[in-house]
Design an enzyme around this catalytic site. Structure first.
Site, PDB file in Angstrom:
ATOM      1  N   HIS A  58      27.075  27.279  30.469  1.00  0.00           N
ATOM      2  CA  HIS A  58      27.395  25.853  30.557  1.00  0.00           C
ATOM      3  C   HIS A  58      26.353  25.127  31.399  1.00  0.00           C
ATOM      4  O   HIS A  58      26.122  25.493  32.549  1.00  0.00           O
ATOM      5  CB  HIS A  58      28.775  25.654  31.196  1.00  0.00           C
TER       6      HIS A  58
ATOM      7  N   TYR B  20      36.964  18.319  35.172  1.00  0.00           N
ATOM      8  CA  TYR B  20      37.656  18.161  36.450  1.00  0.00           C
ATOM      9  C   TYR B  20      38.189  16.727  36.485  1.00  0.00           C
ATOM     10  O   TYR B  20      37.396  15.781  36.426  1.00  0.00           O
ATOM     11  CB  TYR B  20      36.691  18.370  37.621  1.00  0.00           C
TER      12      TYR B  20
ATOM     13  N   LYS C 175      33.847  28.761  43.820  1.00  0.00           N
ATOM     14  CA  LYS C 175      32.909  29.483  44.679  1.00  0.00           C
ATOM     15  C   LYS C 175      33.381  30.866  45.158  1.00  0.00           C
ATOM     16  O   LYS C 175      32.558  31.682  45.606  1.00  0.00           O
ATOM     17  CB  LYS C 175      32.602  28.632  45.939  1.00  0.00           C
TER      18      LYS C 175
ATOM     19  N   TYR D 184      27.098  23.297  42.753  1.00  0.00           N
ATOM     20  CA  TYR D 184      27.966  23.904  41.740  1.00  0.00           C
ATOM     21  C   TYR D 184      27.278  25.104  41.078  1.00  0.00           C
ATOM     22  O   TYR D 184      27.887  26.161  40.924  1.00  0.00           O
ATOM     23  CB  TYR D 184      28.353  22.860  40.684  1.00  0.00           C
TER      24      TYR D 184
ATOM     25  N   PRO E 202      39.854  26.671  45.204  1.00  0.00           N
ATOM     26  CA  PRO E 202      39.110  27.029  43.982  1.00  0.00           C
ATOM     27  C   PRO E 202      38.348  25.884  43.323  1.00  0.00           C
ATOM     28  O   PRO E 202      37.595  26.134  42.376  1.00  0.00           O
ATOM     29  CB  PRO E 202      40.208  27.565  43.047  1.00  0.00           C
TER      30      PRO E 202
HETATM   31  P1  FAD Z   1      39.747  40.635  45.978  1.00  0.00           P
HETATM   32  O1  FAD Z   1      39.452  40.278  44.581  1.00  0.00           O
HETATM   33  O2  FAD Z   1      40.983  40.102  46.607  1.00  0.00           O
HETATM   34  O3  FAD Z   1      39.757  42.221  46.057  1.00  0.00           O
HETATM   35  C1  FAD Z   1      40.200  42.921  47.183  1.00  0.00           C
HETATM   36  C2  FAD Z   1      40.766  44.255  46.748  1.00  0.00           C
HETATM   37  O4  FAD Z   1      41.107  45.028  47.897  1.00  0.00           O
HETATM   38  C3  FAD Z   1      42.045  44.117  45.939  1.00  0.00           C
HETATM   39  O5  FAD Z   1      41.906  44.801  44.725  1.00  0.00           O
HETATM   40  C4  FAD Z   1      43.110  44.699  46.833  1.00  0.00           C
HETATM   41  O6  FAD Z   1      44.151  45.340  46.097  1.00  0.00           O
HETATM   42  C5  FAD Z   1      42.319  45.699  47.649  1.00  0.00           C
HETATM   43  N1  FAD Z   1      42.925  46.048  48.943  1.00  0.00           N
HETATM   44  C6  FAD Z   1      43.579  45.243  49.816  1.00  0.00           C
HETATM   45  N2  FAD Z   1      43.997  45.937  50.891  1.00  0.00           N
HETATM   46  C7  FAD Z   1      43.590  47.209  50.705  1.00  0.00           C
HETATM   47  C8  FAD Z   1      43.741  48.406  51.455  1.00  0.00           C
HETATM   48  N3  FAD Z   1      44.388  48.423  52.643  1.00  0.00           N
HETATM   49  N4  FAD Z   1      43.220  49.557  50.975  1.00  0.00           N
HETATM   50  C9  FAD Z   1      42.571  49.578  49.777  1.00  0.00           C
HETATM   51  N5  FAD Z   1      42.400  48.457  49.020  1.00  0.00           N
HETATM   52  C10 FAD Z   1      42.907  47.295  49.472  1.00  0.00           C
HETATM   53  N6  FAD Z   1      38.176  31.753  42.801  1.00  0.00           N
HETATM   54  C11 FAD Z   1      37.588  30.902  42.016  1.00  0.00           C
HETATM   55  O7  FAD Z   1      36.394  30.685  42.188  1.00  0.00           O
HETATM   56  N7  FAD Z   1      38.303  30.293  41.002  1.00  0.00           N
HETATM   57  C12 FAD Z   1      39.635  30.552  40.777  1.00  0.00           C
HETATM   58  O8  FAD Z   1      40.244  30.005  39.872  1.00  0.00           O
HETATM   59  C13 FAD Z   1      40.285  31.445  41.604  1.00  0.00           C
HETATM   60  N8  FAD Z   1      41.599  31.736  41.444  1.00  0.00           N
HETATM   61  C14 FAD Z   1      42.189  32.615  42.304  1.00  0.00           C
HETATM   62  C15 FAD Z   1      43.538  32.928  42.167  1.00  0.00           C
HETATM   63  C16 FAD Z   1      44.177  33.798  43.066  1.00  0.00           C
HETATM   64  C17 FAD Z   1      45.665  34.119  42.898  1.00  0.00           C
HETATM   65  C18 FAD Z   1      43.424  34.372  44.128  1.00  0.00           C
HETATM   66  C19 FAD Z   1      44.096  35.313  45.128  1.00  0.00           C
HETATM   67  C20 FAD Z   1      42.064  34.079  44.231  1.00  0.00           C
HETATM   68  C21 FAD Z   1      41.447  33.201  43.338  1.00  0.00           C
HETATM   69  N9  FAD Z   1      40.084  32.896  43.432  1.00  0.00           N
HETATM   70  C22 FAD Z   1      39.505  32.033  42.618  1.00  0.00           C
HETATM   71  C23 FAD Z   1      39.245  33.512  44.403  1.00  0.00           C
HETATM   72  C24 FAD Z   1      38.499  34.715  43.825  1.00  0.00           C
HETATM   73  O9  FAD Z   1      39.280  35.337  42.861  1.00  0.00           O
HETATM   74  C25 FAD Z   1      38.188  35.597  44.992  1.00  0.00           C
HETATM   75  O10 FAD Z   1      37.296  34.896  45.838  1.00  0.00           O
HETATM   76  C26 FAD Z   1      37.609  36.961  44.624  1.00  0.00           C
HETATM   77  O11 FAD Z   1      38.591  37.743  43.996  1.00  0.00           O
HETATM   78  C27 FAD Z   1      37.102  37.679  45.879  1.00  0.00           C
HETATM   79  O12 FAD Z   1      36.784  38.990  45.592  1.00  0.00           O
HETATM   80  P2  FAD Z   1      36.973  40.123  46.666  1.00  0.00           P
HETATM   81  O13 FAD Z   1      36.486  41.366  45.994  1.00  0.00           O
HETATM   82  O14 FAD Z   1      36.387  39.719  47.955  1.00  0.00           O
HETATM   83  O15 FAD Z   1      38.553  40.214  46.941  1.00  0.00           O
HETATM   84  C1  DHB Z   2      38.033  28.120  36.768  1.00  0.00           C
HETATM   85  C2  DHB Z   2      38.476  28.201  38.051  1.00  0.00           C
HETATM   86  C3  DHB Z   2      37.977  27.339  38.987  1.00  0.00           C
HETATM   87  O1  DHB Z   2      38.384  27.402  40.256  1.00  0.00           O
HETATM   88  C4  DHB Z   2      37.028  26.382  38.666  1.00  0.00           C
HETATM   89  O2  DHB Z   2      36.575  25.537  39.621  1.00  0.00           O
HETATM   90  C5  DHB Z   2      36.577  26.326  37.381  1.00  0.00           C
HETATM   91  C6  DHB Z   2      37.087  27.192  36.429  1.00  0.00           C
HETATM   92  C7  DHB Z   2      38.586  29.053  35.754  1.00  0.00           C
HETATM   93  O3  DHB Z   2      39.458  29.853  36.106  1.00  0.00           O
HETATM   94  O4  DHB Z   2      38.177  28.980  34.596  1.00  0.00           O
END
Ligand code: FAD
Ligand code: DHB
Length: 403
Positions: free
Chosen positions: A75, A204, A299, A387, A295
């Site tokens: 995009h 948005y 980022k 962005y 979100p």
């Molecule tokens: P995570 O993806 O949270 O991974 C951490 C992992 O560690 C998990 O699998 C967990 O099970 C594991 N864990 C936890 N504790 C332990 C332990 N004690 N021992 C072993 N394993 C453990 N970002 C966006 O940009 N757009 C979005 O739309 C968006 N939607 C989101 C919706 C939700 C519900 C959430 C929670 C986050 C969202 N985010 C979004 C943020 C984005 O998904 C996260 O920033 C991203 O997942 C970060 O990755 P991570 O690997 O740091 O953490």
């Molecule tokens: C999506 C999530 C976001 O937080 C965003 O800013 C744009 C797209 C998505 O899940 O597609």
């Protein structure tokens, strides 16, 4: 089982932990990844969907971008919708050719898991880490975890805390971190829809009834979000109510939301959060374990990928060249980028959402800012370059300039 030994113990198999594991294996560094949940759970968790150019580049460098290349949707712009009209922000043109790719976090996670298992490198699901010890001394750090109904111990030179916001890593150093935090008086209700998106680019939208976002996962799957109350229960949201709100907030200017069967729906709270420093002896925090953004700026996943890219390079310097310099600057280098994304995510969030406590003055300020963004090339460029993601060197350079 006796005590196992590795170079890097990675806690968490989200995007941060899995990508770090992949980058390390490419650098010839041993790692064990421990994940609390099952593979099915981790692969099904619907979250982010927008990858910055830099994230795509790292997935390429890591050799896990074949499907991303085939199925990802490139995009070059987004729409901002307000005052009953849609405005296109041509990000690619404004940033000298940079773009984002729409490809679900679930797909990134599936690709990384498949690559790790194909390499036959250790990745254990249903293996929650309960305790971390001795991460601040000269000897190996020790991790205690449960797996296959037994207690295990893992010794490692370095621990990467990639265990998300509710993990054990940040909790372990809670007394040593400083926290900066903000919560928002709203949440996002997200739906996954079996049906083609009615738009070519993400929309948005700010509307008197609240924010909404039209996104997608593929040419046949749409992803839409609605601003709702922070404590909202899904029970209050029938499919009819969801569609009628989406029509109210998105339709107009010759455009209509395309309805279809809803295959997933959930509510996500909104929070800004930073915990620093990100290094504590041989324990390094990365991704959501150290920081959360609302979100709106897309980022969260991208910051997680940037952190582990910096960490993997720094670990390669230690294990391959005996140089600890890059590990010493890990925290500051990541935080420079983190704070830029914190500001951008806060700015997008406050500009596009309707704060229920906001007075008429606050609403006019937000609208004035939106009108300025769509009418000034300088403002549109500022949005676009944040962005699509600032190049890693620019945020690092800012930190170096600070001394
Ligand atoms: P995570 O993806 O949270 O991974 C951490 C992992 O560690 C998990 O699998 C967990 O099970 C594991 N864990 C936890 N504790 C332990 C332990 N004690 N021992 C072993 N394993 C453990 N970002 C966006 O940009 N757009 C979005 O739309 C968006 N939607 C989101 C919706 C939700 C519900 C959430 C929670 C986050 C969202 N985010 C979004 C943020 C984005 O998904 C996260 O920033 C991203 O997942 C970060 O990755 P991570 O690997 O740091 O953490
Ligand atoms: C999506 C999530 C976001 O937080 C965003 O800013 C744009 C797209 C998505 O899940 O597609």
């Amino acid at each position: 089982m006796g005590v196992e030994r590795t170079q890097v113990a990675i806690i968490g198999a989200g995007p941060a932990g899995l990508l770090l594991g992949r980058l390390l294996s490419r650098a010839g560094i041993d790692a064990v990844i421990l994940e609390a949940r099952s593979r099915e759970y981790v692969e099904a968790r619907i979250r982010a969907g927008v990858l910055e150019q830099g994230t795509v580049d790292v997935l390429h460098a890591a050799g896990v971008a074949d499907r991303l290349d085939r199925e990802g949707l490139r995009h070059g712009g987004i729409y901002l919708s307000f005052d009953g009209a849609r405005h296109h922000i041509p990000m690619e043109e404004l940033t000298g050719g940079r773009s984002v790719t729409v490809y679900g976090q679930t797909e990134v996670v599936k690709d990384l898991i498949a690559a790790r298992l194909a390499e036959e490198k250790p990745l254990r699901f249903d293996a929650p880490v309960a305790r971390i010890e001795d991460f601040d001394g000269d000897g190996p750090a020790r991790l205690h975890y449960r797996h296959d109904e037994a207690e295990h111990e893992l010794h490692a030179d370095v621990i990467a805390g990639c265990d998300g916001f509710h993990g054990v890593s940040r909790e372990t150093v809670a007394a040593q971190v400083r926290i900066w935090e903000r919560t928002y008086p709203f949440a996002w209700l997200g739906i996954l829809v079996d049906g083609a998106p009615a738009t070519d680019e993400l929309i948005y939208a700010r509307h008197p009834a609240g924010f909404s976002l039209y996104s997608m996962r593929s040419p046949t799957v749409s992803r839409l979000y609605l601003q709702v109350a922070p404590d909202e229960s899904m029970e209050n949201w029938s499919e009819d109510r969801i569609w009628s709100e989406l029509h109210a907030r998105q339709d107009g200017d010759g455009f209509t939301v395309n309805e279809g069967p809803i295959t997933e729906a959930s509510v996500t709270p909104m929070r800004s959060f930073v915990a620093a420093p990100m290094r504590h002896g041989n324990l390094f925090l990365a991704g959501d374990a150290a920081h959360i953004v609302p979100p709106t700026g897309a980022k969260g996943l991208n910051l997680a990928a940037a952190d582990v890219t910096v960490l993997a390079q720094a670990l390669a310097a230690r294990f391959r060249e005996g140089d600890d310099g890059p590990l010493e600057t890990y925290s500051d280098r990541c935080l420079a980028r983190v704070w830029r994304a914190q500001h951008f995510s806060w700015w997008m969030t406050t500009m596009l959402h309707r704060d229920p406590a906001e007075d008429a003055y606050g609403a006019e300020l937000a609208l004035s800012q939106l009108r300025y963004v769509v009418s000034s090339r300088a403002q549109a460029t500022a949005l676009a370059e944040n962005y699509v993601g600032l190049p890693l060197e620019r945020t690092v350079a800012a930190e170096v300039a600070r001394g």
